[in-house]
Scaffold this motif. Structure first.
Motif, short mmCIF file in Angstrom:
data_model
loop_
_atom_site.label_atom_id
_atom_site.label_comp_id
_atom_site.label_asym_id
_atom_site.label_seq_id
_atom_site.Cartn_x
_atom_site.Cartn_y
_atom_site.Cartn_z
N ARG A 38 0.81 -1.22 0.00
CA ARG A 38 0.00 0.00 0.00
C ARG A 38 0.85 1.26 0.00
O ARG A 38 0.35 2.34 -0.30
CB ARG A 38 -0.96 -0.02 1.20
CG ARG A 38 -2.00 -1.13 1.14
CD ARG A 38 -2.91 -1.11 2.36
NE ARG A 38 -3.95 -2.11 2.29
CZ ARG A 38 -3.85 -3.34 2.79
NH1 ARG A 38 -2.71 -3.70 3.41
NH2 ARG A 38 -4.84 -4.20 2.69
N GLY A 39 2.12 1.12 0.35
CA GLY A 39 3.00 2.28 0.29
C GLY A 39 3.11 2.83 -1.12
O GLY A 39 3.10 4.05 -1.33
N ASP A 40 3.20 1.94 -2.11
CA ASP A 40 3.30 2.40 -3.49
C ASP A 40 2.02 3.05 -3.98
O ASP A 40 2.05 3.88 -4.89
CB ASP A 40 3.67 1.23 -4.41
CG ASP A 40 5.16 1.19 -4.72
OD1 ASP A 40 5.91 1.92 -4.06
OD2 ASP A 40 5.56 0.43 -5.62
N THR A 41 0.89 2.69 -3.39
CA THR A 41 -0.35 3.36 -3.73
C THR A 41 -0.21 4.86 -3.49
O THR A 41 -0.74 5.68 -4.26
CB THR A 41 -1.51 2.81 -2.88
OG1 THR A 41 -1.55 1.39 -3.00
CG2 THR A 41 -2.85 3.40 -3.31
N ILE A 42 0.53 5.22 -2.45
CA ILE A 42 0.74 6.63 -2.12
C ILE A 42 1.94 7.20 -2.85
O ILE A 42 1.91 8.33 -3.34
CB ILE A 42 0.93 6.79 -0.59
CG1 ILE A 42 -0.25 6.17 0.18
CG2 ILE A 42 1.10 8.26 -0.23
CD1 ILE A 42 -1.60 6.73 -0.19
N ARG A 43 3.01 6.43 -2.94
CA ARG A 43 4.24 6.94 -3.57
C ARG A 43 3.99 7.43 -4.99
O ARG A 43 4.57 8.43 -5.42
CB ARG A 43 5.31 5.84 -3.58
CG ARG A 43 5.82 5.46 -2.20
CD ARG A 43 6.90 4.39 -2.31
NE ARG A 43 7.33 3.93 -1.00
CZ ARG A 43 7.04 2.73 -0.49
NH1 ARG A 43 6.32 1.86 -1.21
NH2 ARG A 43 7.45 2.39 0.70
N LEU A 44 3.12 6.73 -5.73
CA LEU A 44 2.90 7.12 -7.12
C LEU A 44 2.27 8.51 -7.25
O LEU A 44 2.47 9.19 -8.25
CB LEU A 44 2.01 6.08 -7.81
CG LEU A 44 2.64 4.70 -8.03
CD1 LEU A 44 1.66 3.77 -8.71
CD2 LEU A 44 3.93 4.81 -8.84
N LEU A 45 1.55 8.94 -6.24
CA LEU A 45 0.99 10.30 -6.27
C LEU A 45 2.10 11.34 -6.18
O LEU A 45 2.09 12.34 -6.91
CB LEU A 45 0.00 10.49 -5.12
CG LEU A 45 -1.18 9.52 -5.07
CD1 LEU A 45 -2.06 9.83 -3.87
CD2 LEU A 45 -1.99 9.58 -6.35
N PHE A 46 3.06 11.11 -5.30
CA PHE A 46 4.21 12.01 -5.21
C PHE A 46 4.98 12.03 -6.53
O PHE A 46 5.42 13.09 -6.99
CB PHE A 46 5.15 11.56 -4.08
CG PHE A 46 4.66 11.86 -2.70
CD1 PHE A 46 4.69 13.15 -2.20
CD2 PHE A 46 4.19 10.85 -1.88
CE1 PHE A 46 4.26 13.44 -0.92
CE2 PHE A 46 3.75 11.12 -0.59
CZ PHE A 46 3.79 12.41 -0.10
N VAL A 47 5.15 10.85 -7.10
CA VAL A 47 5.94 10.73 -8.33
C VAL A 47 5.29 11.51 -9.46
O VAL A 47 5.94 12.33 -10.13
CB VAL A 47 6.09 9.24 -8.71
CG1 VAL A 47 6.74 9.11 -10.09
CG2 VAL A 47 6.91 8.50 -7.68
N GLU A 48 4.02 11.27 -9.72
CA GLU A 48 3.33 11.92 -10.83
C GLU A 48 3.29 13.43 -10.63
O GLU A 48 3.39 14.20 -11.59
CB GLU A 48 1.92 11.36 -10.99
CG GLU A 48 1.13 11.97 -12.12
CD GLU A 48 1.75 11.79 -13.49
OE1 GLU A 48 1.54 12.66 -14.36
OE2 GLU A 48 2.45 10.77 -13.71
#
Length: 265
Positions: free
Chosen positions: A38-48
């Protein structure tokens, strides 16, 4: 000290403890050490959104220590990771639970729909992402949710079969129907059409669903291949081909690969 070594930005942010993490960037994301999940669920928002953040990886013991310190300070209790610390000018804000964090960051990063009707629809789809994620996790961990998949692999076989032949196709078919509602049947949609879930515009739920589908494709490649969901598969390819997402995954999957212990994990 908490291991705190990675942040997605033009330059990695490094810190030796949580306070340094907040000082280096206004955002610090806390999640399990060594797991995409679930961490990547959030990380991708920062990335984009090209927003720097401190990625703080913690163990269960460290999480419990942080939780007790948090509650002792008089703040609202939280249940589990991921949780986000946002250091604002006047105060420190702590946000927990994946869909709440995702919605909050979407509002900060212009990834949240502007119209109320679209906001509610995006949030309802995000609830579906959460439920589909839980289906996969729980059916791959049928005996004890907090024990490893390997320790219950034999017992999990009928549950995994049920997931791959029933729950996963049902969820995939639902999200296919969302795309059909927005664009029409796949045969009538041009190959270069950009596919999004809400109002034909990129929103946070697109990124969150991408991560889930990416995990499903990794965990259940044959079942995913057999899905009759052409728009969902094109959606998955398109989001994964966005320059920032693609660059991030190329680097990030070497550090935190999917573990094969359930979709998205």
């Amino acid at each position: 000290n908490i291991d705190n070594t990675f942040a997605m930005s033009d330059k990695a942010l490094n810190a030796s403890d949580p306070s340094d993490a907040v000082a280096s960037s206004p955002y610090a994301l806390y999640y399990w050490k060594g797991i995409a999940g679930r961490g990547d669920t959030i990380r991708l928002l920062f990335v984009e959104a090209e927003q720097p953040f401190q990625d703080v990886e913690i163990t269960f013991e460290q999480k419990e220590k942080l939780r007790k310190e948090h509650e002792a300070s008089g703040r609202f209790p939280y249940f589990a990771v991921p949780f986000l610390v946002h250091q604002r000018k006047a105060s420190e804000l702590v946000v927990s639970q994946t869909p709440v964090i995702a919605r909050y960051l979407a509002q900060q990063f212009d990834l949240y729909p502007t119209e109320l009707e679209h906001q509610l629809y995006a949030d309802s789809l995000m609830a579906g992402v959460v439920d589909w994620t839980a289906d996969g996790h729980d059916l791959y961990h049928p005996i004890h949710r907090n024990h490893s998949y390997e320790s219950q692999k034999e017992e999990a076989k009928p549950f995994v079969h049920y997931y791959q032949t029933d729950r996963m196709p049902k969820w995939a078919t639902f999200f296919e129907s969302v795309l059909v509602h927005g664009y029409g049947e796949a045969s009538a949609v041009k190959e270069d059409t950009e596919l999004y879930l809400v109002n034909r515009q990129l929103s946070y739920v697109d990124l969150c669903l991408f991560h889930l589908v990416d995990g499903v494709a990794f965990q259940c490649p044959e079942a995913f291949r057999d899905l009759d969901c052409p728009l969902l598969k094109r959606f998955h390819q398109q989001i994964g081909s966005r320059p920032r997402i693609q660059a991030y995954l190329k680097e990030h999957r070497q550090r935190l690969p999917f573990t094969g212990t359930g979709p998205t994990f």
